[in-house]
Design an enzyme around this catalytic site. Sequence first.
Site, PDB file in Angstrom:
ATOM      1  N   ASN A   2      18.704  13.063 -22.182  1.00 40.94           N
ATOM      2  CA  ASN A   2      17.782  13.106 -21.043  1.00 40.94           C
ATOM      3  C   ASN A   2      16.361  13.526 -21.429  1.00 40.94           C
ATOM      4  O   ASN A   2      16.168  14.326 -22.335  1.00 40.94           O
ATOM      5  CB  ASN A   2      18.281  14.120 -20.009  1.00 40.94           C
ATOM      6  CG  ASN A   2      19.469  13.609 -19.241  1.00 40.94           C
ATOM      7  OD1 ASN A   2      19.409  12.590 -18.577  1.00 40.94           O
ATOM      8  ND2 ASN A   2      20.580  14.317 -19.350  1.00 40.94           N
ATOM      9  N   HIS A  12      15.723   6.570 -14.622  1.00 41.98           N
ATOM     10  CA  HIS A  12      16.476   7.650 -15.277  1.00 41.98           C
ATOM     11  C   HIS A  12      16.426   7.353 -16.767  1.00 41.98           C
ATOM     12  O   HIS A  12      17.295   6.666 -17.305  1.00 41.98           O
ATOM     13  CB  HIS A  12      17.913   7.618 -14.733  1.00 41.98           C
ATOM     14  CG  HIS A  12      18.788   8.705 -15.253  1.00 41.98           C
ATOM     15  ND1 HIS A  12      19.250   9.724 -14.459  1.00 41.98           N
ATOM     16  CD2 HIS A  12      19.316   8.938 -16.475  1.00 41.98           C
ATOM     17  CE1 HIS A  12      20.029  10.533 -15.173  1.00 41.98           C
ATOM     18  NE2 HIS A  12      20.089  10.073 -16.396  1.00 41.98           N
ATOM     19  N   CYS A  53      23.156  12.647 -26.570  1.00 41.21           N
ATOM     20  CA  CYS A  53      23.585  11.264 -26.400  1.00 41.21           C
ATOM     21  C   CYS A  53      24.980  11.136 -26.976  1.00 41.21           C
ATOM     22  O   CYS A  53      25.179  11.378 -28.165  1.00 41.21           O
ATOM     23  CB  CYS A  53      22.622  10.324 -27.120  1.00 41.21           C
ATOM     24  SG  CYS A  53      23.095   8.591 -26.943  1.00 41.21           S
ATOM     25  N   HIS A  66      16.334   8.030 -20.825  1.00 42.15           N
ATOM     26  CA  HIS A  66      16.747   8.914 -21.907  1.00 42.15           C
ATOM     27  C   HIS A  66      15.722   8.841 -23.023  1.00 42.15           C
ATOM     28  O   HIS A  66      15.085   7.806 -23.239  1.00 42.15           O
ATOM     29  CB  HIS A  66      18.151   8.536 -22.384  1.00 42.15           C
ATOM     30  CG  HIS A  66      19.210   9.113 -21.505  1.00 42.15           C
ATOM     31  ND1 HIS A  66      20.537   9.164 -21.860  1.00 42.15           N
ATOM     32  CD2 HIS A  66      19.150   9.669 -20.256  1.00 42.15           C
ATOM     33  CE1 HIS A  66      21.231   9.739 -20.874  1.00 42.15           C
ATOM     34  NE2 HIS A  66      20.422  10.041 -19.907  1.00 42.15           N
TER      35      HIS A  66
END
Lengths: 281, 320
Positions: free
Chosen positions: A227, A185, A218, A187
């Site tokens: 993301n 996952h 963020c 960013h």
Amino acid sequence: VIVPTDTKIELINRLSKTGLPAIEATSFVSSKWVPQMADHKEVMMGIERHPGVQYPVLTPNLQGFHSAIAAGATEVSVFGAASETFSKMNINCSIEESIERFEEVAKAARNMNIPVRGYVSCALGCPYEGNVIPAKVAEVSKRLYSVGCYEISLGDTIGVGTPGSMKRMLEAVMKEIPLSALAVHCHDTYGQALANILTAIQMGVAVVDSSVAGLGGCPYAKGATGNVATEDVIYMLNGLGINTGVNLYKVMDAGNFICTALNRTTNSKVALASFNTGAIN
Amino acid sequence: SPLSLLSPLLSPQVSSAAAASGAFPKRVKVVEVGPRDGLQNEKNVVPTPVKIHLINLLSETGLQVIEATSFVSPKWVPQMADHTEVMQGINKLPGISYPVLTPNLKGFQAAVAAGAQEVSIFGAASELFTKKNINCSIEESLERFGEVMTAARAANIPVRGYVSCVLGCPYEGKISPAKVAEVSKQMYSMGCYEISLGDTIGIGTPGSMREMLTAVMKEVPVGALAVHCHDTYGQALANILVALQMGVSVVDASVAGLGGCPYAQGASGNVATEDLVYMLNGLGIQTGVDLQKLMDTGTYICNALNRRTNSKVSQACCRL
């Protein structure tokens, strides 16, 4: 900007038509903490449920879990962290305390045959602690896996990771968890997400989290992105000849819808380039 | 502050283990193209003193190669009309190379007269692109370059060759790796010391990058190869990563990601040098570049251009 419930439902319905196998729908967290998700029940009950698509929801504790089930959820997620300070600042308890909470959720879930996905935040760095050691990520992942999470999503929460730190972290985690149970996952706060995802894929990871149009900034760096954009990830995977089952044009469509509704520009470079040339090669 | 927590991540000492494993080059030469490729493709034109100051700032960051300007006719590229003044106005620090574009013999001679000690020539792997861009065929363009090569050899001036459209063309679409290899080979054998392979419209992915490099590396030694990736589809760093894994150790980038894409209005172009250096630092690869100074330089030129940076690292560090 808080999005109206109808818009959320429409977004999820559009995403359901793209071929995506899993769409994280909402969060059964107290609306005191996360007001943007206060309409979790209405969203869960309002969306179309397409066969073959999972709609996991966040459940921080047993209470949230029961609400989620009552609203029709058939998969849930729990959020741990590889940093004690982050855990304290985020959910006001230690990592171990949080896992005890999740264990309750996992037990209840097991009784009802509900799969539980585990997230580990700060896998490549923490906004408070800075460096996070791979062994700690492996330890927390192992704990979550052993209480019954079927998949562990390793999150570079502030996007500070690079292919170097991604590789070291995965090497440590892969000693404790089977590869097939791992997800990343990433960013894109420092622009490293696709390079980090590529590294993970090269190491055999086959589950990748992303957000349509790169939604979600963020919270730790004002004005910065969060993301990675689903469109950009799919574009890369397509170029690598990797099958995702996802129709990129339909994702761009969903992205276009939500950006229009939110009155914002997309964070997806593929969408930005495509809508301006009118074609993808 | 969050920034101070992150400062170890902004320096090269993070890990030499990754580089030492043999998977990546230990050192990468970063070729800064912001003052030329970047500014040439920006909406707003900056005055000559600003260009000179930009280059001078870049000279303080540790970068070893800074593409300064272009000796193309101002009729075609008005943004580079002040090429002579820029070339004569900048501080030329020892150990730093300031290559300039020279499309033909006339441009070459003007460049040398203005003090240039390295030049670049631009080929393409697409016939249609060459026709639209410089109104001749690939073969004809190489003949023109031949004249430049002869003059450069006589003057002991190194020549860098660019190949455009290596991963796709805005007119032809798909480009065969064999064609890229053929054009690269021709430019290399004409005497270019380095061939910079450009994904001109940023359409490439790690898959097509690997395929293209495999073909080119049969004809040109990897030590003479560079990659010039555009980030129009967000693929640049992933593409660069693959190139590094295949042994490429020269990477072009543009401070603050200056330079949009002339083929996709509003889309981005060059990959940002800051984001590249951040990744290389994280891989334990030496560049000699000071990321803080680079970000400061990016802030300077973005203010002058009245635009936001395209560098995500700069955005994250609040240098919006």
